[in-house]
Write a protein that holds these residues in place. Structure first.
Motif, PDB file in Angstrom:
ATOM      1  N   UNK A  38       3.381  -4.177   4.949  1.00  0.00           N
ATOM      2  CA  UNK A  38       4.018  -4.089   4.302  1.00  0.00           C
ATOM      3  C   UNK A  38       4.490  -3.880   3.156  1.00  0.00           C
ATOM      4  N   UNK A  39       3.217  -3.261   2.652  1.00  0.00           N
ATOM      5  CA  UNK A  39       3.799  -3.241   1.113  1.00  0.00           C
ATOM      6  C   UNK A  39       3.448  -0.632   0.873  1.00  0.00           C
ATOM      7  N   UNK A  40       3.805  -0.688   0.116  1.00  0.00           N
ATOM      8  CA  UNK A  40       3.850   0.180   0.050  1.00  0.00           C
ATOM      9  C   UNK A  40       2.843   1.002  -0.939  1.00  0.00           C
ATOM     10  N   UNK A  41       1.517   2.437  -0.923  1.00  0.00           N
ATOM     11  CA  UNK A  41       1.040   2.501  -2.174  1.00  0.00           C
ATOM     12  C   UNK A  41       0.929   4.132  -2.849  1.00  0.00           C
ATOM     13  N   UNK A  89      -2.801   1.935  -9.265  1.00  0.00           N
ATOM     14  CA  UNK A  89      -2.532   0.624 -10.116  1.00  0.00           C
ATOM     15  C   UNK A  89      -1.713   0.802 -11.516  1.00  0.00           C
ATOM     16  N   UNK A  90      -1.185   1.450 -11.512  1.00  0.00           N
ATOM     17  CA  UNK A  90      -0.485   2.192 -12.411  1.00  0.00           C
ATOM     18  C   UNK A  90       1.203   2.023 -12.366  1.00  0.00           C
ATOM     19  N   UNK A  91       1.450   2.118 -11.044  1.00  0.00           N
ATOM     20  CA  UNK A  91       2.308   1.770  -9.872  1.00  0.00           C
ATOM     21  C   UNK A  91       2.412   0.159 -10.054  1.00  0.00           C
ATOM     22  N   UNK A  92       1.251  -0.710  -9.255  1.00  0.00           N
ATOM     23  CA  UNK A  92       2.224  -2.256  -9.405  1.00  0.00           C
ATOM     24  C   UNK A  92       2.237  -2.207 -10.472  1.00  0.00           C
ATOM     25  N   UNK A  93       1.367  -1.944 -11.464  1.00  0.00           N
ATOM     26  CA  UNK A  93       1.417  -2.846 -13.080  1.00  0.00           C
ATOM     27  C   UNK A  93       2.848  -2.314 -13.787  1.00  0.00           C
TER      28      UNK A  93
END
Length: 134
Positions: free
Chosen positions: A47-50, A101-105
Motif C-alpha cells: 500500500x505504500x509508494x516508493x 529515503x529522502x522521499x520518506x523523510x
C-alpha cells in the motif's frame, strides 16, 4: 426456501470475509509476500509508494541525485561501498535507496520524489536481501 439459503450463505460469507479482513489488519509484524524475480526478491506492494529513478535517467543525473540526497541529511551509510544496500554495486541501486529515503523523510510528497523530473513513484517495494527500503 432456496432464496433464504442463498441469503444466509451470502450473509455468512460476508461475516467471514470481514472477520478475516479485520484479523489481517491487526497483525502489525506481517510482511508482504515475496515474489522471486531472477536473482532478486521483490516484495509485493503493501500500500505504500516508493521513490526510485526513472529508467531513462542518465548516470550523470543518478550521481547528482545520490550526492544531493546524501548532502540533505539522510543516512547514506547503507549505500556506501561494502554496505548492505551496495549489492548489487550499481549507481542506480544506490541512488534509488537514497532517493526513497529522502522521499520518506520529507513527508512522502510527490515533490519529494521529483529530482528534477528523474524520480518516479512505484507500488512495488524494491527491498531485496538485507537491503530494506523504509
Amino acid at each position: 426456501m432456496k432464496s433464504l439459503s442463498s441469503a444466509s450463505f451470502l450473509l455468512l460469507s460476508t461475516v467471514v470475509f470481514h472477520l478475516f479482513s479485520s484479523a489481517a489488519a491487526v497483525e502489525t509484524d506481517a510482511k508482504p509476500p515475496i515474489i522471486s524475480k531472477g536473482d532478486s526478491k521483490l516484495s509485493q506492494s503493501d500500500g505504500r509508494k516508493f521513490c526510485v529513478s526513472k529508467p531513462e535517467a542518465s548516470d550523470a543525473q543518478l550521481k547528482k541525485n545520490l550526492d544531493w540526497a546524501c548532502k540533505e541529511g539522510i543516512d547514506c551509510s547503507p549505500v556506501e561501498p561494502g554496505a548492505v544496500c551496495d549489492d548489487p554495486a550499481s549507481l542506480r541501486s544506490r541512488t534509488n535507496y537514497a532517493m526513497n529515503t529522502y522521499y520518506r523523510t520529507r513527508g512522502e510528497t510527490k515533490n519529494a520524489c521529483d529530482f528534477e523530473g528523474t524520480g518516479r513513484l512505484i507500488d512495488t517495494n524494491p527491498s531485496y536481501g538485507e537491503c530494506t527500503y523504509l
